[in-house]
Design an enzyme around this catalytic site. Structure first.
Site, PDB file in Angstrom:
ATOM      1  N   CYS A   1       0.846  -1.116   0.132  1.00 38.35           N
ATOM      2  CA  CYS A   1       0.219   0.021   0.087  1.00 38.35           C
ATOM      3  C   CYS A   1       0.761   1.217  -0.168  1.00 38.35           C
ATOM      4  O   CYS A   1       0.642   2.110  -0.829  1.00 38.35           O
ATOM      5  CB  CYS A   1      -0.878  -0.114   1.321  1.00 38.35           C
ATOM      6  SG  CYS A   1      -1.894  -1.353   1.317  1.00 38.35           S
TER       7      CYS A   1
ATOM      8  N   HIS B   1      -2.475   6.420   4.484  1.00 39.23           N
ATOM      9  CA  HIS B   1      -1.605   5.793   4.648  1.00 39.23           C
ATOM     10  C   HIS B   1      -0.110   6.161   4.113  1.00 39.23           C
ATOM     11  O   HIS B   1       0.505   5.596   3.470  1.00 39.23           O
ATOM     12  CB  HIS B   1      -1.626   4.475   3.986  1.00 39.23           C
ATOM     13  CG  HIS B   1      -0.830   3.228   4.733  1.00 39.23           C
ATOM     14  ND1 HIS B   1      -0.948   1.977   4.487  1.00 39.23           N
ATOM     15  CD2 HIS B   1      -0.398   3.372   6.052  1.00 39.23           C
ATOM     16  CE1 HIS B   1      -0.032   1.280   5.369  1.00 39.23           C
ATOM     17  NE2 HIS B   1       0.263   1.977   6.261  1.00 39.23           N
TER      18      HIS B   1
END
Length: 610
Positions: free
Chosen positions: A101, A162
Site C-alpha cells: 500500500c 497511509h
C-alpha cells in the site's frame, strides 16, 4: 451515426451528431450538414478539453485483478465496475509501482518510483506502521493534487491515506493530505488492521510482537529468579541492583506495550481535515459515512473543476460489511466485500450522473496492488484472486502482485467499450490528469509516469513505457522490456520469493513474502519470460528455446544500469527511527493518553475520558 434523410436536422450530443428535428435548418444540403456536423464535433471536443474536466479517481485496496467481472470473474457480481468498463477504456496491462500500500500509493500520487522519494524500504517493514511514526510522503514531493490546485481545482480525498501524518510535533502535519495539495480530507490516515475490529487476532507485525513478548517473559523470569534468590538469601545481590533490574524489565515492557497494546486507539481513527472525529473508529458505519462524504463533495463542487480521490478501505482485511451485503456472494466475506465496494462505485457514478457531470468528468478505477493471497482466517480465504497471474500482494516481481485492474471513462473523449493491451502504470495518472488540467510537470525531478491520453484516444499504437522496474522495497526484483518492433514483452526476474511449497504460489504463514534474506532466491542468469506468450510466467526461457536469450538479458541489464544512474540518495521514510511509535506525534482528540471521541458530524467537538 446511422443513415439520415436529406433535410433532417442534427444536434451535437456527447461528442457525436445525432438525428433530430429543427425546421429552420431542413433546407440545408447534405454536404452542408456533413460539414456542419464535423465542425460541431471538433468544436465540441476542443471545448471539452478547454473546460478542464473534473476528475474522480477511485482506488481499491488489495483488490485482485481476477475479482472483477470485466476481467474474467463470473462468480462475483460487479455490475457497476463492469458498466464503467463498457462505457470507457479497459487497461489489461496496468501495473502498480509497488506491491504494498504505502509505496504504491506514494508512486500513484507523485508519478515517481517510490525509491526516488524514500518511500521504498530496505528493511523488513515496507509500509508505515503507526499514525505516530515520523515517516511519510516527504513535503518536497509534488503530488498531482498540488498541480491541479494551482490550476483552480478544488481537491478532496475521501478514504485511506497511509502516507503519514506528522514529522516533529503533533501539529506540524507535514505528511497530512492537506499539506500535499488537498483542500479537504475525510478518512483514515492509516490503514485497516485486525485490531480495528473487535474479537480479531492481532495482525500488526505479529512476528515482532511475538518476539517482544518472548524477551519480556525472559526478563521477568530473570527478575523473578533474582528476587526469589534475594528473599531466600541464595543470591548475594544488593536490593538496589535488584530493583534497578526490575525497573528495567518494567520499562522494556511499557516501551512496547504502550504502542502495540493500544493499536485500536492509536491507528484505527477517522479524521476530517486536521481534526480527529472517531477514536477508535466505528467500522459498522464507516462505509456509509465515506459514501456520504464522497457524494457531498461532488455536490458541493459540481460547478467545478474538482478532483476527488475516493480511496476505498475495501477489500483490505479485516473484512467489515454492512448488513445488506452479508452472505450475499458465493465467496464468503471477501466476495461480499467486493460486491459492496462495487455498489459504492455505482453510488458515486450515479451521483455524477444526477448532477449532470458525466460528460465533463474523467473517471478512473484501479487497485493499489494485487490481491493478498496469504490473508486467511483458519482455512477460509480472506484475500483476493489474481486470475491467471502468479503471486500476489507483497511480491515485487510476479505479475499477481503488481498487475491490477485499470478502467477510465470520459464520454465523448474516450472510445467506449475499448481495450488497451499496452503496458501502463498507476504512475501514468500523474501526467495524464496534469495534462487535462493544463498543468506543467515539475522540471526539477524525474517523472516516471507517461501521459496516457494519446494511447487512450488511439492516437498512438504503443505505450511510451519501454522499460518498467519492479521493486520489492528498495530491492530490484524484476524488469520488463516492451520490445515494440516485434510485440515481445520480456520480463527478467533477478530475485523471487521462496513459496511455502512449489505449487502454493504464496508465502503462507508469513503474512507476506520477504524481499531479501533467506526467504528469496537470487537468479543468475535471471529467469526470463515473454509475457506476450506466457502471461502466467510458468515457462522460463533458456538459450535452448529462445535464440534471443542472451541479447535480451544484455539489453535489460543495460537499462538497469541506466536507471540506477538516475537514482539519488534520499532520507529513508521507513527507517527504524521513522517507523517507531512516538507518543508526542500521536493524533489525539482528547488529552493524551486519554484519547477518545465519537463524533461523526463535527471533528471539533470531542469527548475526553479522565
Amino acid at each position: 451515426m446511422g443513415l439520415f434523410r436529406p433535410g433532417s436536422a442534427f444536434s451535437l450530443e456527447e461528442g457525436g451528431c445525432q438525428e433530430g428535428v429543427s425546421p429552420p435548418f431542413q433546407r440545408l444540403s447534405l454536404v452542408t450538414w456533413l460539414s456542419l456536423c464535423i465542425l460541431l464535433k471538433a468544436c465540441g471536443r476542443n471545448a471539452a478539453l478547454d473546460m478542464k474536466p473534473n476528475k474522480v479517481l477511485m482506488l481499491a485496496d488489495d483488490l485482485g485483478i481476477g475479482d472483477i467481472g470485466c476481467y474474467g470473474n463470473n462468480t462475483i457480481s460487479t455490475p457497476n465496475i463492469d458498466q464503467l468498463a463498457k462505457e470507457g477504456v479497459k487497461l489489461t496491462q496496468h501495473i502498480a509501482a509497488a506491491s504494498l500500500c504505502t509505496p504504491s500509493r506514494a508512486a500513484f500520487l507523485t508519478g515517481r518510483y517510490p525509491i526516488r522519494s524514500g518511500m521504498a524500504s530496505s528493511n523488513t517493514y515496507r509500509a508505515l506502521l503507526w499514525n505516530a511514526g515520523s515517516g511519510g510522503l516527504p513535503a518536497n514531493e509534488t503530488t498531482f493534487a498540488q498541480l491541479l490546485k494551482q490550476q483552480g481545482y478544488t481537491t478532496g480525498l475521501v478514504g485511506k491515506w497511509h502516507q503519514g501524518v506528522n514529522c516533529h510535533s503533533v501539529s506540524d502535519y507535514c505528511h497530512h493530505p492537506l499539506n500535499h495539495g488537498f483542500d479537504y480530507f475525510y478518512g483514515m490516515p492509516f490503514t485497516l488492521v485486525n485490531e480495528c475490529q473487535d474479537n480479531k487476532p492481532s495482525n500488526l507485525y505479529r512476528d515482532l510482537q511475538d518476539d517482544l513478548w518472548f524477551y519480556t517473559e525472559l526478563i521477568f523470569l530473570a527478575v523473578f529468579s533474582v528476587l526469589t534468590g534475594k528473599i531466600t538469601g541464595l543470591t548475594p545481590v544488593r536490593w538496589k541492583a535488584t530493583l534497578c533490574f526490575a525497573l528495567f524489565g518494567f520499562l522494556f515492557f511499557a516501551s512496547w506495550y504502550s504502542s502495540f497494546g493500544f493499536v485500536q486507539h492509536w491507528n484505527c481513527i477517522m479524521m476530517r481535515n486536521y481534526n480527529v472525529t472517531e477514536q477508535p473508529m466505528k467500522l459498522e458505519r464507516t462505509t456509509s459515512l465515506m459514501l456520504q462524504e464522497a457524494v457531498s463533495f461532488i455536490q458541493r463542487n459540481k460547478k467545478g473543476p474538482f478532483l476527488l480521490i475516493v480511496s476505498f478501505l475495501h477489500v483490505h482485511i479485516p473484512l467489515f460489511l454492512t448488513e445488506r451485503f452479508l452472505r450475499k456472494s458465493k465467496h464468503g466475506s471477501y466476495g461480499d466485500s467486493v460486491e459492496e465496494m462495487d455498489w459504492l462505485v455505482g453510488q458515486i457514478l450515479d451521483t455524477i450522473d444526477k448532477e449532470g457531470l458525466r460528460n465533463n468528468t474523467f473517471t478512473y478505477f484501479a487497485s493499489d496492488h494485487g490481491g493478498h493471497l496469504e490473508a486467511q482466517e483458519g482455512t477460509i480465504q480472506q484475500g483476493g484472486w489474481n486470475g491467471i497471474y502468479k503471486g500476489g500482494k507483497g511480491m515485487g516481481g510476479w505479475e499477481g502482485g503488481i498487475r491490477v485492474p485499470g478502467i477510465l471513462r470520459w464520454p465523448g473523449m474516450l472510445r467506449a467499450n475499448s481495450v488497451v493491451d499496452e503496458p501502463t502504470s498507476l504512475m501514468d495518472i500523474y501526467p495524464t490528469v496534469a495534462d487535462l488540467a493544463g498543468a506543467a510537470l515539475p522540471q526539477d525531478r524525474i517523472i516516471d509516469g507517461k501521459n496516457l491520453l494519446p494511447l487512450l484516444q488511439h492516437k498512438v499504437s504503443h505505450s511510451d513505457h519501454e522499460f518498467m522496474f519492479h521493486y520489492c522495497g528498495s530491492y530490484l526484483h524484476a524488469v520488463r522490456w516492451h520490445q515494440k518492433d516485434n510485440g515481445a514483452l520480456w520480463k527478467a526476474h533477478y530475485v523471487t520469493p521462496i513459496f511455502s511449497s512449489e505449487t502454493s504460489g504464496a508465502c503462507y504463514g508469513k503474512g507476506i513474502c520477504p524481499c531479501f534474506g533467506e526467504g528469496v532466491t537470487h537468479h543468475d542468469p535471471p529467469l526470463l519470460f515473454d509475457l506476450s506468450r506466457d502471461p502466467s510466467e510458468v515457462m522460463p526461457l533458456s538459450p535452448a528455446n529462445e535464440p534471443l536469450f542472451h541479447a535480451v538479458l544484455e539489453r535489460i541489464d543495460k537499462a538497469v544500469d541506466e536507471h540506477r544512474k538516475t537514482l539519488t540518495p534520499v532520507p529513508q521514510q521507513m527507517s527504524v527511527r521513522n517507523r517507531m511509535w512516538k507518543a508526542w506525534l500521536q493524533p489525539c482528540c482528547g488529552t493524551f493518553p486519554f484519547c477518545w471521541c465519537d463524533n461523526k458530524e463535527d471533528g471539533t467537538h470531542t469527548q475526553t475520558v479522565n
